[in-house]
Design a protein around this motif. Sequence first.
Motif: not given
Length: 428
Positions: A331, A334, A338, A390, A393, A402
Motif C-alpha cells: 500500500v 497508494a 492519497s 490499491c 485508489s 487510500y
Amino acid sequence: MSSAILVWITLASATSAHEVLPTIADMRADGDTVVFDMRLSMESFIAGIDQDRVADTADAPQAATYDELRALDPAALEAAFADYWPQMAEGITVSADDTPLELTLIEATASETGNVEDGRTSSIRFSAELPAGAETVSFAWDRSFGTIVLRQMDVPAPYDGFLQSGEGSGPISLAGGDQAGALKTFVNYIPVGFDHIVPLGLDHILFVLGLFFLSTRMGPLLWQVSAFTLAHTITLALAALGYVTVPGSIVEPLIALSIVYVAVENLFTDGLSRWRPFIIFGFGLLHGLGFASVLAEFGLPEGTFVPALIGFNIGVEIGQLAVIAVAYVCVIKAVEFSKTGAESRTAAAAYLVAMLVVIALIVPVSGMAPDLTGDLMPLIATIAILLGLCAASVVVGRFDSYREMVAMPGSILIAVVAAYWCVERVFL
C-alpha cells in the motif's frame, strides 16, 4: 478483481473443515521390543493425502475419498486401516543401532464416527523387536506423512522431537538422556508459531490487517500490536500451563466476532480512539486461547516448557510482523498518492501487473501452480485483492483515496468473511 474476491471468500470459508494436524507418537521400550502409540487421522493416511503439502483435507485431490472414509463406522475404518498398514509400514523407518527393524501392527482403534463435518483422531499401536544389546533407536517416516511429534516415555530426560518435512529423529538412547536443551527447543518452536500465522492462520492474518487498515502511521499501529501481543502472550502461557481452559466452540466464534468488530470500527474512525487499545487487549486474550489450542494438539516438552513456549510466541510475532510488512509494501505508493490527491496511471498499471502475477499463482497457468499448497491460496488471494484495491485508489486522483478505496473496502471484506465464520462456527 471480483474473481479474486470470490476465490478468497470461498477458500476462506473452507479453512476450518478438516485441518491436517500433527501425528503424536509415544515411544517406549518394553523388554526386547520398542512400542509406538500414535494418535493420527486414519482417513488422511488411507486416502493417500500428502500431509506435508496440504493444511486441510478439503484442499487435497483425495478430498472425496477422505470424506467417504470419514463417514465409516469405527469397525469399517479399522479394517480399512489394517489393509493399508503394509503400505504405511514401508514409509516408516525404525532402526536400532543403524539396523532397520520390521514393524508389526498390534492394533488400530478408530474413534466414533460422530459429526462427519469434524475431523476424527484415532490411534494405532505397532512394535518392533530389538536386537540383543541395542542401545539406540532412530525413527523417520515419509515426507508425505506430514509432521510428527515423537515423545520418548518412561525414561529420565526423555527425547521429545517436533519432526517436520521427513526429518528423522537421529539416534535416541533407549536409556534416556536425549532431552533437547533449552536453546534447541526454543529454536525448534519458532517455525511452529510462524506457521500458525503464515500461512495457516487466515483468521489471525485478517485480524492483523484490520489493525493495519485503521492507520498506516507507526504510532497507532504500535499501540494496537503491543496491546494485542501482550494479551495473547498472557493467555497463551496460562492456557499452556493448564490454568485456563475454554472450549474451542466458544473461543473460535468469539475470535471471528473480534475480527468483525475491528473491521467495522475502521469504517467509523480514521484514528486511534482512547478505548481501542483496551479493546484490542481483550481480543488478544481470545486469540491467545486460539494459539494455545494449537499447542494443546501435541503438548509442550515438560523439561523445556518455557523455551518452547517462548519460541512459539516469537514465531507468532514474526508471522504477524511479516503480515504487516507485506501489507505495507503493497500500500505504500497508494498512501503517498492519497496524501496529495494525485493520480498515476503508471502506478495503477504497476499495481494491476503485480495483482495479475499474484493471481497467476492461483490459476494453474504455469508449472509452479501444482506446487502451491491449498493453505497458501487464501493468503495469495488476500494479497491480490489488496493490490487491486490499491490500483483503483491511485487512478482516481482524489485526496484520501487510500482510506476510501483501500482501507474501508478492505475492512468491509474482512468483516463479511469474519461474520460468515462466526455463523459457521456456531450454527453450521
